[in-house]
Design a protein around this motif. Sequence first.
Motif, PDB file in Angstrom:
ATOM      1  N   TYR A 131      54.620 -56.124  -1.465  1.00  0.00           N
ATOM      2  CA  TYR A 131      55.892 -55.279  -1.657  1.00  0.00           C
ATOM      3  C   TYR A 131      55.546 -54.512  -3.050  1.00  0.00           C
ATOM      4  CZ  TYR A 131      60.435 -53.285  -1.921  1.00  0.00           C
ATOM      5  OH  TYR A 131      61.669 -52.527  -2.184  1.00  0.00           O
ATOM      6  N   LEU A 132      55.364 -55.322  -4.084  1.00  0.00           N
ATOM      7  CA  LEU A 132      55.353 -54.787  -5.570  1.00  0.00           C
ATOM      8  C   LEU A 132      54.201 -53.671  -5.678  1.00  0.00           C
ATOM      9  CD1 LEU A 132      56.541 -57.656  -7.748  1.00  0.00           C
ATOM     10  CD2 LEU A 132      57.969 -55.533  -7.204  1.00  0.00           C
ATOM     11  N   ASP A 133      53.079 -54.218  -4.907  1.00  0.00           N
ATOM     12  CA  ASP A 133      51.930 -53.491  -5.055  1.00  0.00           C
ATOM     13  C   ASP A 133      52.227 -52.115  -4.097  1.00  0.00           C
ATOM     14  OD1 ASP A 133      50.305 -55.614  -6.113  1.00  0.00           O
ATOM     15  OD2 ASP A 133      49.353 -56.083  -4.175  1.00  0.00           O
ATOM     16  N   SER A 134      52.719 -52.103  -3.055  1.00  0.00           N
ATOM     17  CA  SER A 134      53.265 -50.909  -2.353  1.00  0.00           C
ATOM     18  C   SER A 134      53.876 -50.028  -3.251  1.00  0.00           C
ATOM     19  CB  SER A 134      53.830 -51.356  -1.039  1.00  0.00           C
ATOM     20  OG  SER A 134      54.967 -51.698  -1.107  1.00  0.00           O
ATOM     21  N   LEU A 135      54.821 -50.496  -4.153  1.00  0.00           N
ATOM     22  CA  LEU A 135      55.566 -49.774  -4.768  1.00  0.00           C
ATOM     23  C   LEU A 135      54.962 -49.057  -6.019  1.00  0.00           C
ATOM     24  CD1 LEU A 135      58.830 -52.011  -5.221  1.00  0.00           C
ATOM     25  CD2 LEU A 135      58.727 -49.981  -3.960  1.00  0.00           C
ATOM     26  N   ALA A 136      54.055 -49.896  -6.517  1.00  0.00           N
ATOM     27  CA  ALA A 136      53.155 -49.120  -7.418  1.00  0.00           C
ATOM     28  C   ALA A 136      52.351 -48.062  -7.089  1.00  0.00           C
ATOM     29  CB  ALA A 136      52.211 -50.559  -8.017  1.00  0.00           C
ATOM     30  N   VAL A 137      51.658 -48.417  -5.857  1.00  0.00           N
ATOM     31  CA  VAL A 137      50.941 -47.265  -5.168  1.00  0.00           C
ATOM     32  C   VAL A 137      51.797 -46.120  -4.767  1.00  0.00           C
ATOM     33  CG1 VAL A 137      49.387 -46.761  -3.063  1.00  0.00           C
ATOM     34  CG2 VAL A 137      49.168 -48.855  -4.514  1.00  0.00           C
ATOM     35  N   ALA A 138      53.040 -46.267  -4.294  1.00  0.00           N
ATOM     36  CA  ALA A 138      53.731 -45.050  -3.818  1.00  0.00           C
ATOM     37  C   ALA A 138      54.143 -44.322  -5.021  1.00  0.00           C
ATOM     38  CB  ALA A 138      55.060 -45.668  -3.320  1.00  0.00           C
ATOM     39  N   ALA A 139      54.037 -44.941  -6.206  1.00  0.00           N
ATOM     40  CA  ALA A 139      54.291 -44.222  -7.740  1.00  0.00           C
ATOM     41  C   ALA A 139      53.274 -43.910  -8.229  1.00  0.00           C
ATOM     42  CB  ALA A 139      55.034 -45.349  -8.626  1.00  0.00           C
ATOM     43  N   GLY A 140      52.096 -43.643  -7.464  1.00  0.00           N
ATOM     44  CA  GLY A 140      50.829 -43.127  -8.213  1.00  0.00           C
ATOM     45  C   GLY A 140      50.033 -44.044  -9.029  1.00  0.00           C
ATOM     46  N   LEU A 141      50.523 -45.243  -9.219  1.00  0.00           N
ATOM     47  CA  LEU A 141      49.904 -46.261  -9.967  1.00  0.00           C
ATOM     48  C   LEU A 141      48.683 -47.011  -9.349  1.00  0.00           C
ATOM     49  CD1 LEU A 141      53.251 -47.462 -11.481  1.00  0.00           C
ATOM     50  CD2 LEU A 141      51.486 -45.871 -12.668  1.00  0.00           C
ATOM     51  N   PRO A 142      47.886 -47.647  -9.987  1.00  0.00           N
ATOM     52  CA  PRO A 142      46.905 -48.628  -9.438  1.00  0.00           C
ATOM     53  C   PRO A 142      47.925 -49.804  -8.878  1.00  0.00           C
ATOM     54  CG  PRO A 142      46.167 -47.966 -11.661  1.00  0.00           C
ATOM     55  CD  PRO A 142      47.750 -47.694 -11.411  1.00  0.00           C
ATOM     56  N   ALA A 143      47.068 -50.490  -7.433  1.00  0.00           N
ATOM     57  CA  ALA A 143      47.847 -51.524  -7.057  1.00  0.00           C
ATOM     58  C   ALA A 143      47.718 -52.730  -8.069  1.00  0.00           C
ATOM     59  CB  ALA A 143      47.003 -52.077  -5.750  1.00  0.00           C
TER      60      ALA A 143
END
Length: 183
Positions: A131-143
């Motif tokens: 879930y945190l990985d998905s939030l990071a990716v959605a924010a344009g950040l590396p997983a």
Amino acid sequence: MDTAEARQRALDAAEELFYGRGVQSVGMDAVRGASGVSLKRLYQLFPAKEQLVEAYLERRDTRWRGRLAAYVEEHEDPHERILAVFDWLGRWFAEPGFRGCAWINAYGELGATSPRVADRVRAHKRAFREYLDSLAVAAGLPAAVGGQLFLLAEGAMVTAGICGGPEPAAEAREAARLLLRAA
């Protein structure tokens, strides 16, 4: 009482007792007493205490992750959604009766002796990490930033469980904010 009601009552009692007192200190007779479900019926539903612990952790996982996601989704900005995770943790830590993370607690008590409970704990932690990985990716950040956020959140959970109070969530939020700015 039908099977669904008996199961619900047993799980309600188990959750209150296991989370409040610890899994190993609570016997099936205590669950029987708190739930009003006969011992015979309780063992029909959960032939072993380990199965009741698994069911308790599964049900709590569904609720916990659902509450977290609902809170995070109230925020539109992807970076604010990440920080909202830590705000939500702070609210959780401040709840009456907060005794730390149920999965960390269960793992500490049973992880070495119950592969089934250990698997349930790992599944919860894996889902939270994803879930945190998905939030990071959605924010344009590396997983990979999700993994760093995961460690901040988990550290806050352990610290809050030991020390009490919502402060660890605020401190982890500030570290997450700095991490987001650096990333």
